[in-house]
Design an enzyme around this catalytic site. Structure first.
Site, PDB file in Angstrom:
ATOM      1  N   HIS A  70       0.850  -1.127   0.070  1.00 39.53           N
ATOM      2  CA  HIS A  70       0.362   0.463  -0.009  1.00 39.53           C
ATOM      3  C   HIS A  70       0.753   0.977   0.295  1.00 39.53           C
ATOM      4  O   HIS A  70       0.459   2.755  -0.075  1.00 39.53           O
ATOM      5  CB  HIS A  70      -0.726  -0.295   1.417  1.00 39.53           C
ATOM      6  CG  HIS A  70      -0.291   0.135   2.658  1.00 39.53           C
ATOM      7  ND1 HIS A  70       0.822  -0.598   3.324  1.00 39.53           N
ATOM      8  CD2 HIS A  70      -0.400   1.297   2.994  1.00 39.53           C
ATOM      9  CE1 HIS A  70       0.696  -0.214   4.915  1.00 39.53           C
ATOM     10  NE2 HIS A  70       0.884   1.171   4.745  1.00 39.53           N
TER      11      HIS A  70
HETATM   12  C1  UD1 Z   1      -1.976   5.776   5.874  1.00 35.52           C
HETATM   13  C2  UD1 Z   1      -0.901   5.682   6.988  1.00 35.52           C
HETATM   14  C3  UD1 Z   1       0.330   4.986   6.514  1.00 35.52           C
HETATM   15  C4  UD1 Z   1      -0.348   3.292   7.280  1.00 35.52           C
HETATM   16  C5  UD1 Z   1      -1.627   3.002   6.164  1.00 35.52           C
HETATM   17  C6  UD1 Z   1      -2.197   1.484   6.791  1.00 35.52           C
HETATM   18  C7  UD1 Z   1      -0.702   8.488   6.857  1.00 35.52           C
HETATM   19  C8  UD1 Z   1       0.296   8.947   5.678  1.00 35.52           C
HETATM   20  N1  UD1 Z   1      -0.384   6.904   5.690  1.00 35.52           N
HETATM   21  O1  UD1 Z   1      -1.954   5.648   4.496  1.00 35.52           O
HETATM   22  O2  UD1 Z   1       1.532   5.538   7.141  1.00 35.52           O
HETATM   23  O3  UD1 Z   1       0.667   2.383   6.714  1.00 35.52           O
HETATM   24  O4  UD1 Z   1      -2.816   4.317   6.143  1.00 35.52           O
HETATM   25  O5  UD1 Z   1      -3.441   1.546   6.007  1.00 35.52           O
HETATM   26  O6  UD1 Z   1      -1.090   8.090   7.657  1.00 35.52           O
HETATM   27  N2  UD1 Z   1      -9.425   5.477   1.637  1.00 35.52           N
HETATM   28  C9  UD1 Z   1     -10.470   4.535   1.591  1.00 35.52           C
HETATM   29  N3  UD1 Z   1     -11.432   3.917   2.566  1.00 35.52           N
HETATM   30  C10 UD1 Z   1     -10.392   4.510   3.935  1.00 35.52           C
HETATM   31  C11 UD1 Z   1      -8.967   5.304   3.661  1.00 35.52           C
HETATM   32  C12 UD1 Z   1      -8.479   5.384   2.390  1.00 35.52           C
HETATM   33  O7  UD1 Z   1     -10.860   4.623   0.338  1.00 35.52           O
HETATM   34  O8  UD1 Z   1     -10.977   3.807   5.118  1.00 35.52           O
HETATM   35  C13 UD1 Z   1      -8.696   4.907   0.178  1.00 35.52           C
HETATM   36  C14 UD1 Z   1      -8.765   6.816  -0.635  1.00 35.52           C
HETATM   37  O9  UD1 Z   1      -8.429   7.109  -1.452  1.00 35.52           O
HETATM   38  C15 UD1 Z   1      -7.658   7.576   0.567  1.00 35.52           C
HETATM   39  C16 UD1 Z   1      -6.391   6.498   0.240  1.00 35.52           C
HETATM   40  O10 UD1 Z   1      -7.197   5.389   0.318  1.00 35.52           O
HETATM   41  O11 UD1 Z   1      -7.226   8.549   0.041  1.00 35.52           O
HETATM   42  C17 UD1 Z   1      -5.063   6.792   0.784  1.00 35.52           C
HETATM   43  O12 UD1 Z   1      -5.118   7.085   2.678  1.00 35.52           O
HETATM   44  P1  UD1 Z   1      -5.003   7.377   3.524  1.00 35.52           P
HETATM   45  O13 UD1 Z   1      -4.966   7.765   4.969  1.00 35.52           O
HETATM   46  O14 UD1 Z   1      -4.283   8.620   2.875  1.00 35.52           O
HETATM   47  O15 UD1 Z   1      -2.961   6.298   3.017  1.00 35.52           O
HETATM   48  P2  UD1 Z   1      -3.350   5.443   3.934  1.00 35.52           P
HETATM   49  O16 UD1 Z   1      -1.988   5.258   2.182  1.00 35.52           O
HETATM   50  O17 UD1 Z   1      -4.203   4.724   3.896  1.00 35.52           O
END
Ligand code: UD1
Length: 373
Positions: free
Chosen positions: A214
């Protein structure tokens, strides 16, 4: 410790398993909390909001429902971090805690630390001091900033103590308490082993490989992701592969129009993100794990399962020095070699890691109750 309430802040999936043992350990000392007129509450920022990334962990790990929900959702780093700061500050102005406790290295961690410290509220960082020395990782920036703002730093491995001292943090702020994520693993392992996930996925113990991906560096650039997925597909011809796909990765794969290819291969089982115990059961029984997750590097080390870490560096060096993790980068030839090494038994057995004994949460609770803040 002054009278009042501790805010325990969680926002994204890896925070929940770190928060659970602290809640349990504080509750185990309820009479002492009451004598000190101290209590705690959970603040959920809403960084992760999909049921599979969020609610399921609360129910499985027995974490009480959040007392406060900031509902921030997704966004660019700036937008997401800013939204958390703004909404957490509003909460702090209405309900001032005696300290804000943040976990790990996600955007929610740094944002709530910033909001609190600017209002003069002490910040406590659980899982402090880890450094990958790679500032292109958003988490590294979050770690450095959060540690710089923290009044009390709870460290999971010795390297963290050394990093903090080198950065000039006072000795008395640093507490090497062990690893809260491993507390949760130790607490859940026997129940996890009873899961029927292997049967449901038609897998035999030690005859499959588990993969998760991820990190932006691995999934956001199609020139990196496509060869990785092709490699994983080629592994599945030798050994079934289970691939719980993170939402970020799911989106990236869609962009590659690669989804159909992944779904028609019966030995490459692409499934939605898993609940905690099912993932733990799959990790514990895997022949090997391929991952870019920091938490899974630690968990496989505790479980003594070979882990091919799809990164060039790690903020958790103990998993490589004493554990079963090896850094294999994201270039297919190197990963392929490591895959063959595991199959031919050329992989370190791993050792027990100091203070990864299931009692970090208890040590943290003891320090909270000793009047240190
Ligand atoms: C975040 C953390 C990362 C951790 C990971 C675990 C930061 C900078 N990164 O990354 O350190 O290892 O979580 O999962 O905080 N999304 C969904 N549903 C959700 C959450 C996210 O669809 O419930 C999608 C959204 O499009 C979002 C993307 O995933 O833009 C990324 O989510 P985000 O929380 O920004 O970062 P992660 O890649 O999950």
């Amino acid at each position: 410790m002054s009278f009042g309430i501790l805010d325990l802040v969680a926002g994204a999936r890896p925070n929940f398993m770190k928060l659970a043992p602290v809640v349990r350990a504080l509750e185990a000392r309820r009479p002492e909390l009451e004598a000190l007129k101290l209590d705690w509450r959970i603040v959920h920022t809403g960084q992760h909001y999909d049921p599979g990334m969020n609610g399921v962990f609360f129910s499985e790990l027995g974490i009480p429902k959040p007392d406060v929900h900031l509902n921030v959702g997704s966004g660019s780093h700036g937008a997401q971090t800013a939204r958390i700061i703004e909404r957490y500050e509003e909460h702090l102005l209405r309900n001032r805690p005696v300290a804000t406790v943040v976990f790990g290295d996600v955007n929610s961690t740094v944002a709530c630390a910033l909001a609190a410290v600017k209002l003069g509220i002490p910040v406590v960082h659980v899982e402090a001091g880890l450094r990958s020395f790679d500032r292109s990782m958003p988490e590294e920036i979050n770690r450095i900033v959060t540690d710089a703002l923290s009044a009390l730093l709870f460290v999971s491995e010795q390297s963290g103590v050394e990093n903090l001292k080198r950065e000039g943090v006072d000795d008395e702020k640093i507490h090497f308490v062990g690893n809260v994520m491993i507390d949760t693993l130790a607490h859940e392992l026997s129940r996890a082993k009873q899961s029927d996930i292997l049967k449901r996925l038609d897998l035999n113990s030690e005859e499959y490989c588990l993969i998760t991906l991820h990190r932006p560096t691995n999934v956001d650039d199609p020139a990196v992701l496509k060869p990785l997925l092709e490699l994983v597909a080629s592994f599945s011809r030798k050994l079934p592969v289970v691939f719980p796909v993170h939402p970020r990765t799911r989106k990236a794969v869609k962009g590659l129009q690669f989804e159909r290819f992944l779904e028609v291969n019966p030995d490459l089982k692409c499934i939605p993100p898993l609940p905690y115990r099912e993932n733990l059961c799959l990790m514990a029984n895997a022949k090997m794990v391929l991952t870019d997750s920091g938490g899974m590097q630690e968990e496989t080390t505790f479980l003594k399962v070979p882990c091919l870490t799809i990164r060039d560096n790690t903020e958790r060096p103990i998993t490589v020095e004493m554990g079963t993790s090896r850094l294999v980068g994201n270039v297919p030839a190197r990963i392929q070699q490591a895959f063959e090494d595991v199959l031919s038994g050329q992989w370190p057995q791993g050792e027990d890691i100091p203070l990864w004994d299931g009692r970090a949460g208890e040590r943290i609770a003891k320090i909270f109750l000793s009047g240190v803040i």
